[in-house]
Design an enzyme around this catalytic site. Sequence first.
Site, PDB file in Angstrom:
ATOM      1  N   VAL A   1      26.911 -49.326  52.191  1.00  0.00           N
ATOM      2  CA  VAL A   1      28.180 -48.923  52.833  1.00  0.00           C
ATOM      3  C   VAL A   1      29.109 -50.134  52.918  1.00  0.00           C
ATOM      4  O   VAL A   1      28.720 -51.181  53.437  1.00  0.00           O
ATOM      5  CB  VAL A   1      27.944 -48.391  54.267  1.00  0.00           C
ATOM      6  CG1 VAL A   1      29.257 -47.928  54.893  1.00  0.00           C
ATOM      7  CG2 VAL A   1      26.935 -47.264  54.284  1.00  0.00           C
TER       8      VAL A   1
ATOM      9  N   GLY B   1      30.503 -52.177  50.650  1.00  0.00           N
ATOM     10  CA  GLY B   1      30.404 -53.351  49.762  1.00  0.00           C
ATOM     11  C   GLY B   1      29.904 -54.563  50.517  1.00  0.00           C
ATOM     12  O   GLY B   1      28.789 -54.576  51.025  1.00  0.00           O
TER      13      GLY B   1
ATOM     14  N   ILE C   1      30.957 -55.803  53.326  1.00  0.00           N
ATOM     15  CA  ILE C   1      31.183 -55.815  54.781  1.00  0.00           C
ATOM     16  C   ILE C   1      29.836 -55.638  55.501  1.00  0.00           C
ATOM     17  O   ILE C   1      29.139 -54.659  55.251  1.00  0.00           O
ATOM     18  CB  ILE C   1      32.136 -54.670  55.194  1.00  0.00           C
ATOM     19  CG1 ILE C   1      33.457 -54.769  54.427  1.00  0.00           C
ATOM     20  CG2 ILE C   1      32.376 -54.675  56.696  1.00  0.00           C
ATOM     21  CD1 ILE C   1      34.373 -53.569  54.616  1.00  0.00           C
TER      22      ILE C   1
ATOM     23  N   GLY D   1      37.451 -50.642  37.682  1.00  0.00           N
ATOM     24  CA  GLY D   1      35.982 -50.611  37.724  1.00  0.00           C
ATOM     25  C   GLY D   1      35.362 -50.284  39.066  1.00  0.00           C
ATOM     26  O   GLY D   1      34.153 -50.395  39.209  1.00  0.00           O
TER      27      GLY D   1
ATOM     28  N   GLU E   1      33.733 -44.308  40.933  1.00  0.00           N
ATOM     29  CA  GLU E   1      32.426 -43.784  40.527  1.00  0.00           C
ATOM     30  C   GLU E   1      32.544 -43.222  39.113  1.00  0.00           C
ATOM     31  O   GLU E   1      33.637 -42.888  38.653  1.00  0.00           O
ATOM     32  CB  GLU E   1      31.989 -42.656  41.464  1.00  0.00           C
ATOM     33  CG  GLU E   1      31.788 -43.065  42.908  1.00  0.00           C
ATOM     34  CD  GLU E   1      30.628 -44.016  43.097  1.00  0.00           C
ATOM     35  OE1 GLU E   1      29.537 -43.743  42.587  1.00  0.00           O
ATOM     36  OE2 GLU E   1      30.820 -45.057  43.760  1.00  0.00           O
TER      37      GLU E   1
ATOM     38  N   ASP F   1      31.764 -39.514  48.416  1.00  0.00           N
ATOM     39  CA  ASP F   1      31.265 -40.884  48.589  1.00  0.00           C
ATOM     40  C   ASP F   1      31.446 -41.326  50.045  1.00  0.00           C
ATOM     41  O   ASP F   1      30.528 -41.856  50.668  1.00  0.00           O
ATOM     42  CB  ASP F   1      32.055 -41.795  47.626  1.00  0.00           C
ATOM     43  CG  ASP F   1      31.726 -43.263  47.762  1.00  0.00           C
ATOM     44  OD1 ASP F   1      30.661 -43.678  47.277  1.00  0.00           O
ATOM     45  OD2 ASP F   1      32.537 -43.996  48.372  1.00  0.00           O
TER      46      ASP F   1
ATOM     47  N   LYS G   1      28.537 -42.197  53.037  1.00  0.00           N
ATOM     48  CA  LYS G   1      28.563 -43.458  53.799  1.00  0.00           C
ATOM     49  C   LYS G   1      28.686 -43.169  55.296  1.00  0.00           C
ATOM     50  O   LYS G   1      28.057 -43.838  56.120  1.00  0.00           O
ATOM     51  CB  LYS G   1      29.704 -44.344  53.287  1.00  0.00           C
ATOM     52  CG  LYS G   1      29.459 -44.850  51.859  1.00  0.00           C
ATOM     53  CD  LYS G   1      30.704 -45.472  51.273  1.00  0.00           C
ATOM     54  CE  LYS G   1      30.460 -46.038  49.883  1.00  0.00           C
ATOM     55  NZ  LYS G   1      31.708 -46.376  49.163  1.00  0.00           N
TER      56      LYS G   1
ATOM     57  N   GLY H   1      32.537 -53.753  43.895  1.00  0.00           N
ATOM     58  CA  GLY H   1      32.669 -54.896  42.988  1.00  0.00           C
ATOM     59  C   GLY H   1      31.356 -55.655  42.892  1.00  0.00           C
ATOM     60  O   GLY H   1      30.583 -55.715  43.848  1.00  0.00           O
TER      61      GLY H   1
HETATM   62  N1  HSE Z   1      33.290 -45.800  44.282  1.00  0.00           N
HETATM   63  C1  HSE Z   1      33.164 -46.530  45.489  1.00  0.00           C
HETATM   64  C2  HSE Z   1      34.546 -46.802  46.020  1.00  0.00           C
HETATM   65  C3  HSE Z   1      32.488 -47.856  45.324  1.00  0.00           C
HETATM   66  O1  HSE Z   1      35.533 -46.550  45.340  1.00  0.00           O
HETATM   67  O2  HSE Z   1      34.637 -47.286  47.120  1.00  0.00           O
HETATM   68  C4  HSE Z   1      31.054 -47.875  45.612  1.00  0.00           C
HETATM   69  O3  HSE Z   1      30.716 -47.363  46.852  1.00  0.00           O
END
Ligand code: HSE
Length: 417
Positions: A129, A131, A133, A183, A186, A197, A201, A297
Amino acid sequence: MTKIGLIGLGTIGSGVVKILKENKTLITARTGTTIELKRVCDLDEKRAEMLGIRGIYSQNYKDLLNDPDISTIVEVIGGYEPARTIIIEAIRAKKNVVTANKAVIAKHGEEIFKAAEDNNVSIMFEAAVGGCIPIIKAIRESFAADKINRIYGILNGTTNYILTKMEEGLSYDQALKQAQELGFAEANPSFDVDGLDSAQKLKILSSLAFNAKIKDDILTWGITKINKSDIKYAKDLGYTIKLLAIAKEIDDEIELRVHPTMIPQTHELANIKNESNAIYLVGNNIDKAMLYGKGAGSMPTATVVVGDIIDIAKSSSITNYYSEEKKLKDINTITCRYYLRPNVLDKPGVFAMIADILGKNNISISGVSQKELGKDIVPITIITHNVRESDMMQAVDQINKLDVVKSKTVVIRIEDI
Ligand code: HSE
């Protein structure tokens, strides 16, 4: 020394390899422990070659699980399967597990945590969850002494990027394309733009924060119906539109929802731009705290994966994950203010018809506007007072059935955080 096995050499896995190599001295100096990458696994051997680690490559993950030197398995392949099977098998082989996999933790968390407890190993998932953080650590450790009662999260970088770029004038399609090129989207954009997504989370965060078993019935609306005019109208009214993941625990009932939300422009979350993520927590003792950073990332996410490996190596990880059964609030009973935008024929009596439907459904209008566009079909924007969700959904359904309403009414909930 801790020896690890890494499964998955994609975006995050390759970042883990680089960090372990480039920051080896730093990690040892900071933690007093050494981490050795003993074996790696990926379906594609070329990835190992490109990373210069062909010598420790294996195509079969069982080679890593059967290696007695390896005490921790890092799973960064993502998705439900074979990730779930690998994690469960690793735990049964008495390996600690670090994963960045939100899907598997959101769906199979209970089974995985139970297996970890039974086998006396750790399961760490900070990167699942937000990235880089450290929100899992904040909830499980730093704020463990407080009762968190609200979470407001911008948990998806792709949708936040799209909404930011639409504010700057790009169309939805242009902004999505840019997000994909950068990039962080998803593989299937529906996961991002339909809110799935964020919902996964939110499920993880709310289980931890409220110590609760959360089922999958989270109200989940994405951003595909929002257009530039909604963003502009919101701005004129002093609001910003964000895809917000909201969790509240009020009177032992848990309320969970993910949807485009109008929040005051002055709120801290309104200024989280582009692909950044942020989580705003409200607790009895801490009052308010916001954590902010890169939500996706390779290197940001890999950094917290390595952080989890270090925690395990230092034996400071948390295995237990107790969750109680708690009552989930019936989403039809929530109340909030709403923004509505029906597109209607510009002719006499049309607004009266809409106002009549709202009135008959106990909905009080707080503000209304229609710009002079000189066209046959025009948008009307309506802001309501506090309204019950079930009343609003019934009213919107009736409004959408009127002949004079020419496209589905856009509905955005307002959260005066
Ligand atoms: N696809 C997700 C986003 C990244 O755009 O936040 C990975 O959780």
